[in-house]
Design an enzyme around this catalytic site. Structure first.
Site, short mmCIF file in Angstrom:
data_model
loop_
_atom_site.label_atom_id
_atom_site.label_comp_id
_atom_site.label_asym_id
_atom_site.label_seq_id
_atom_site.Cartn_x
_atom_site.Cartn_y
_atom_site.Cartn_z
CE LYS A 210 -3.71 0.08 2.76
NZ LYS A 210 -4.28 0.16 3.95
CD GLU A 216 9.20 -7.81 6.01
OE1 GLU A 216 9.23 -7.90 7.12
OE2 GLU A 216 8.67 -6.59 5.54
N GLY A 282 -4.99 -5.30 5.93
CA GLY A 282 -4.27 -6.14 5.01
C GLY A 282 -5.00 -7.52 5.14
NE ARG A 283 -6.43 -8.01 11.20
CZ ARG A 283 -5.90 -7.05 11.78
NH1 ARG A 283 -4.91 -6.64 11.12
NH2 ARG A 283 -6.37 -6.23 12.65
CD GLU A 368 -1.66 -8.79 11.54
OE1 GLU A 368 -0.64 -9.03 11.67
OE2 GLU A 368 -2.48 -8.46 10.40
CG HIS A 399 -2.35 -40.68 9.31
ND1 HIS A 399 -1.99 -42.11 9.17
CD2 HIS A 399 -3.40 -40.49 8.34
CE1 HIS A 399 -3.01 -42.63 8.95
NE2 HIS A 399 -4.01 -41.90 8.31
CE LYS A 523 6.63 -3.98 9.85
NZ LYS A 523 5.35 -3.36 9.13
#
Length: 560
Positions: A210, A216, A282-283, A368, A399, A523
């Site tokens: 954005k 990153e 964002g999520r 979050e 399993h 961060k």
């Protein structure tokens, strides 16, 4: 925004506490004594069939939970969210992910903070559609004139988890001969492996940030740009000069961002930047321009069906009474388990390999959002909040960790998700493999609910100490979510279901589910530590003893 209501001060909370004090779950008995339990606790949600009957609730508990929702203002807060109230108090922002999927002209216009939200949303959708069609038809071509065959989305967090999950879920709908890949981790292994077998001439990168400042994402974008330049140059498709490099970026990079100046500085044409707004967390953004890679690979029609699925659940929550409101009820049951029965985790177990990334997507959405210890007015929470969400698809989980769910000492509520019709109907010796798969889906919830008594074990001939080992206590709560098939619309419904479950819990707890300050400190510290890794003595001296020792280990063992 008014102060949150303390849920522990409500009469409903007191009622639930009193029930808990004498609560003894008995799913076997409840089913035996109540022939209508399944019908009463099975509810429709658009195309989803949701069976809540194997949860550890009685009619009395459900009624008290609904009263808790009423007394903490769940419906009123949801209505305020739809209208654009600034529910994100710490950033003073509206919360309008639901506006991303409002059909054009289907409702009264939505004006928030002086902006016509519907017009803004559909302007971007139209631009995405036009661009996606150009790429899909081959009108958009790379620098050397070849058609795009691979789209690489570069993002992180919500700019990655949502698109990855949806892409894996809807792969059978990819119809344009274009494959998507996703780069998120700043670990250079990620981009190196994702680009290793790609042809620069036919690769398109989508940089999703954005602000166009995410460390990153921008690091990976620069690495991708270097890879593109090197690959085109070695193939003799690009000259080694500034204009050629600029032309290459213009043909092979687009952006999802609103920071047009930074996009242009990177070399991307601002006309090829697709925006979204500060009221989209964002999520909650996969149905925004963040989904551009999906529209390219699946087409605007499939993306539109995905949006319609989201909207169907939004409308269900908006119009359905709380007592029949599926996302609200599921959120309230999570409150019951977390705050009254001491559950700490929640498993999501999709019996569909296509949903392999769905639990990871929900981890960001739920944890979050609701991993908070202060309420939206800055005061401390009055009860535990959040759960650890986790899971794996299908029989893989059986399993691995189902032993703990069945016979461990911890209560782990679980959601089981399955589809009647498979994407790939296959047979093994004339036997429907999908039917065999779904028999496990049905058997696991049955076993978790009803268990196996010591007497039943002994009737099978088992004796001695083995009886206890083979006894299953039952009363392990599950929700079963069934749908005819994993279509784009159904996937949108599933995502929106969990968005509104999360919203319900956050409202009851009185927290702001739409900020994420907890990710910021690490961060910030990483930016301070990075120079120490590069040999800056002052940066090293500023660290704590443990970090200094770890840095020393790094310096001693790094092979240059």
């Amino acid at each position: 925004m008014s102060a949150p209501i303390d849920p522990t001060s409500t009469s409903a909370w007191a009622e639930l506490s009193a029930i808990r004090d004498s609560f003894s779950p008995d799913l076997r008995g409840w089913f035996a004594e109540d022939a209508s339990r399944v019908e009463r606790l099975s509810l429709p949600l658009a195309d989803l069939h949701v069976d809540l009957s194997k949860n550890l609730v009685t009619d009395e508990i459900v009624a008290a939970l609904v009263r808790l929702a009423e007394q903490t203002g769940v419906a009123e807060r949801f209505a305020a969210m739809l209208e654009g109230a600034h529910l994100n108090t710490t950033e003073d922002r509206a919360v309008l992910h639901t506006a991303l999927r409002r059909p054009a002209g289907a409702a009264a216009e939505l004006i928030v903070d002086g902006q016509d939200v519907d017009a803004d949303v559909h302007e971007v959708l139209d631009a995405m559609t036009a661009f996606a069609q150009r790429v899909r038809t081959g009108e958009w071509r790379g620098l050397s004139g070849r058609k795009v065959t691979h789209v690489v989305n570069i993002g992180i967090g919500g700019s990655d988890l949502g698109p990855v999950m949806v892409y894996e879920a809807l792969k059978p709908y990819a119809d344009a001969g274009i494959e998507a890949r996703f780069v998120s981790n700043i670990d250079p292994t990620d981009i190196a492996q994702k680009t290793a077998d790609l042809d620069p001439e036919t690769t398109l990168f989508i940089v999703a940030s954005k602000t166009f400042t995410t460390l990153e994402t921008l690091t990976n974008a620069r690495l991708a740009r270097d890879w593109l330049w090197a690959g085109l140059a070695s193939a003799g498709k690009m000259q080694d000069d500034e204009q050629s490099r600029k032309d290459a970026v213009a043909h092979h990079f687009v952006a999802v961002s609103t920071a047009l100046d930074k996009v242009a500085d990177f070399g991307i044409d601002p006309d090829n930047a697709f925006g979204f707004w500060d009221w989209v967390g964002g999520r909650y953004s996969v149905d925004s321009a963040i989904g551009l890679s999906l529209m390219v690979t699946f087409g605007p029609g499939v993306f539109g069906e995905l949006l319609a699925g989201f909207h169907a659940v939004d409308e269900h929550v908006r119009t359905t009474p709380l007592a029949q409101n599926v996302p609200v009820l599921m959120g309230l049951m999570n409150i019951w388990y977390t705050n009254f029965l001491d559950a700490q985790t929640h498993a999501v177990l999709p019996y569909a390999q296509q949903l392999s990334r769905f639990p990871a997507y929900l981890q960001q959405l739920t944890m979050e959002s609701n991993g908070k210890s202060v309420r939206w007015d800055g005061t401390p929470v009055t009860t535990d909040t959040g759960e650890v969400f986790w899971g794996e698809p299908g029989t893989n989980g059986q399993h691995a960790f189902y032993q703990l769910i069945h016979q461990g000492t911890r209560l782990i509520p679980a959601d089981f998700i399955a589809f009647v019709n498979p994407a790939y109907p296959l047979e093994d010796g004339g036997r429907d493999v999908h039917g065999l798969f779904l028999s496990n889906f049905l058997a696991q919830t049955k076993a978790l609910a009803f268990g196996k008594t010591a007497a039943e074990v002994e009737e099978e001939g088992t004796t001695g100490a083995l009886v206890a080992a083979r006894t299953f206590p039952g009363n392990r709560p599950t929700t079963s979510i069934f749908a005819p098939a994993l279509t784009p619309g159904v996937l949108g419904q599933l995502i929106a279901l969990y968005e509104h479950i999360t919203f319900t819990q956050g409202t009851v707890w009185g927290i702001n589910s739409f900020d994420q300050w907890g990710v910021e400190l690490g961060k910030q510290l990483a930016l301070q530590i990075a120079p120490a890794l590069e040999g800056d003595a002052d940066a090293l001296a500023a660290q704590d003893p443990s970090t200094k020792a770890l840095l020393a280990y790094y310096q001693a063992n790094r092979q240059n």
